[in-house]
Each structure stands twice: as structure tokens, then as C-alpha cells.
Design an enzyme around this catalytic site. Sequence first.
Site, PDB file in Angstrom:
ATOM      1  N   ARG A  70       0.537  -1.435   0.110  1.00 13.23           N
ATOM      2  CA  ARG A  70      -0.160   0.214  -0.435  1.00 13.23           C
ATOM      3  C   ARG A  70       0.745   1.313   0.088  1.00 13.23           C
ATOM      4  NH1 ARG A  70      -2.390  -3.675   2.041  1.00 13.23           N
ATOM      5  NH2 ARG A  70      -0.747  -3.954   3.484  1.00 13.23           N
ATOM      6  N   THR A  71       1.970   1.263   0.711  1.00 16.29           N
ATOM      7  CA  THR A  71       2.465   2.812   0.876  1.00 16.29           C
ATOM      8  C   THR A  71       3.262   2.891  -0.097  1.00 16.29           C
ATOM      9  OG1 THR A  71       2.737   2.483   3.602  1.00 16.29           O
ATOM     10  CG2 THR A  71       3.935   3.921   2.431  1.00 16.29           C
ATOM     11  N   LYS A 111      25.065  -6.832  -1.858  1.00 14.36           N
ATOM     12  CA  LYS A 111      26.592  -6.303  -2.516  1.00 14.36           C
ATOM     13  C   LYS A 111      27.612  -5.856  -0.835  1.00 14.36           C
ATOM     14  CE  LYS A 111      26.338  -6.746  -7.171  1.00 14.36           C
ATOM     15  NZ  LYS A 111      26.493  -5.571  -7.979  1.00 14.36           N
ATOM     16  N   ARG A 164      11.504   3.116   3.202  1.00 15.80           N
ATOM     17  CA  ARG A 164      11.110   2.615   4.632  1.00 15.80           C
ATOM     18  C   ARG A 164      12.735   2.012   4.863  1.00 15.80           C
ATOM     19  NH1 ARG A 164       6.056  -1.012   4.291  1.00 15.80           N
ATOM     20  NH2 ARG A 164       4.937   1.151   5.247  1.00 15.80           N
ATOM     21  N   HIS A 219       4.985   6.361  11.897  1.00 11.01           N
ATOM     22  CA  HIS A 219       5.105   5.920   9.710  1.00 11.01           C
ATOM     23  C   HIS A 219       4.118   6.940   9.810  1.00 11.01           C
ATOM     24  CE1 HIS A 219       3.741   4.608   6.399  1.00 11.01           C
ATOM     25  NE2 HIS A 219       3.417   3.260   6.109  1.00 11.01           N
TER      26      HIS A 219
END
Length: 313
Positions: free
Chosen positions: A63-64, A91, A113, A143
Site C-alpha cells: 500500500r505505502t 553486495k 522505508r 509512519h
Amino acid sequence: MSVTFEPFDSKGRLRHLLTLDGMPRDTLVALLDRAQALLDGDVRNERLAGIAICTLFFEPSTRTRLSFQRAAQRLGADVLGFDASTSSTTKGETALDTFRNIEAMGVRGFVVRHAADGAVAALARAAAPDVAVLNAGDGRTAHPTQGLLDMLTLRQAKGADFSGLRVAIVGDVKHSRVARSDLQALRTLGAGEIRVCGPERLLPDDGTLAGCEVGDDLDAALDGVDAVMMLRLQRERMEEGLVDSLEDYHRDFGLDARRLRRAAPDAVVLHPGPMNRGVEISDEVADGPQSLILQQVRNGVAVRMAVLETLLG
């Protein structure tokens, strides 16, 4: 786990959005007002034409991430998607080096995020003066856009005056960045009564719940409330043994139609997603007439448009 909120640049404009903690009420309300205006008609514009925005997600999201991409596209921005699983982070490249390299390509907005508390704030501190960083969820910390879209959804259902609003937040608050942002926003908007309910082992003891009515009796927490905000049981963040079993959790803290009848007749139900159906919420509630869960998702695009406009427009 608190984040120092540095809201404004030297010209008095909102520069980064890292948290709702400490955000002035006028600023928060202005973002909600702008999001509602976008929903009411100004849906698509080109205010960010020619500006590059990167969705820098080091954790999975549906969703975000998609709603930020949709919001940026509606504003005419160039959107770059970043997938940690196929990037040089596999890596050994650090998040900061990744950020700086993408910034060097002329990207002006970063939607980030990250699993670590404070990781997004660290990138914001390293950002160039003309670069904006938006926290799309970091660890258990914050959030903010989810908090904003939840407030917009509540405001649409219950009106702008929160002083008489009784809200219950239920579930795994300890591991929830959404709960923290919702609590901060509810306090800023002057919510009349905030009840928090969950297993004692899933409630934080760091001051997050100051001023809330806290308990582990869901039936009591639901009595007469105007809104119920259910939280996902975040098994990926918790230690072993915090929940005896999913069946026991649903029995004690799951919201079903029978329990929902304890709330006010016109009470609404919210959930940030993804839902664990049959654990914290039943199908009949999630898909029922009092559920605003899909409305939250729709509101998310407008809220994120408002934030991107404000930071980068």
C-alpha cells in the site's frame, strides 16, 4: 526511539517529514485540508513536473509504496523505484551510500522505508539542502503518512472536532510505528479519549502511552467508542514467546461482529494493513459496513500527494 522533528527550512517551509511527534497542529491540519481538497477535485496536476522522486524501500511494502508512486505520478513527477533485493545492498553497499549515489543522479525527493529505528532520520541529516526525505516507516519509530491518512479518514467519518472522539487502539502497539504516529496525531488534534488495549507483553513501557487509558480487557476498551483502530500482529518484529498462540490472541484481542456491538452504533473500524484475517480481525468486520479500511487506502494517495506537494512543490 524518539526522532527530533526538524520541520522547517530557513524559508519557513516544511523540508522533511520524519515523524508527527512535535508537528504543529496548524501544519498537520493544513496537510489534511490539502489532501481533502485533492480528493474533492484537484486530483491530477503537474506541480512536480520534472522533479525526480525515488521510492527507496529497504523493506517490503504494498500500500505505502504503490500509493506514493501513484501520488508522485499524479503530480507529474519522474518516479524511480528501488528494490533492495535486486540492488547493490545485496553486495554490502550501505543505505547511506545508496542514498548518496541516487541523490547524485539529480533525485530531489526520497520516500524511504527501513527496518531500523532512526535510519530515515540519518539519511535526512545527510541530504543536500534541496533534497526532501519522507519517512515511509522506520522500525518501530514512525509512519507519519499513515498517521495522516488515518486522521483524514476519521475526520471524514466523525468531523474535524476530535474533542468528543473516543478512540480505541487495539493490538501489538509495542512493535507498531503506525500506533505511535496515530497516537501523536490524535493528541495533536485533541482527541477526547484514547484507549489502548493489548496483551501486556505487547504494550510499550517507554512513555508512548502517556495520557491513554491502558488495559488488556478488549470488551471494556470497546464500550461506547466511536472508532476502533486495529493493529497487525507484527510477528516479524517480535521476540519468541510474546504470544502464546494465534488462536488465543484472536480469542482475547480479535475484533469480531459480536465484540464490535459494544462500540457506539455508528462506530468505524480502521486497520493499516496488511490484515491477518482471523487473528486481529474477522472477515465480517473487515468487509462489513463499519469498515473504513479501503477508504484509508484511497485517502493514502491524496495524503501523499499533499505531502509531496508541500515538500517539493
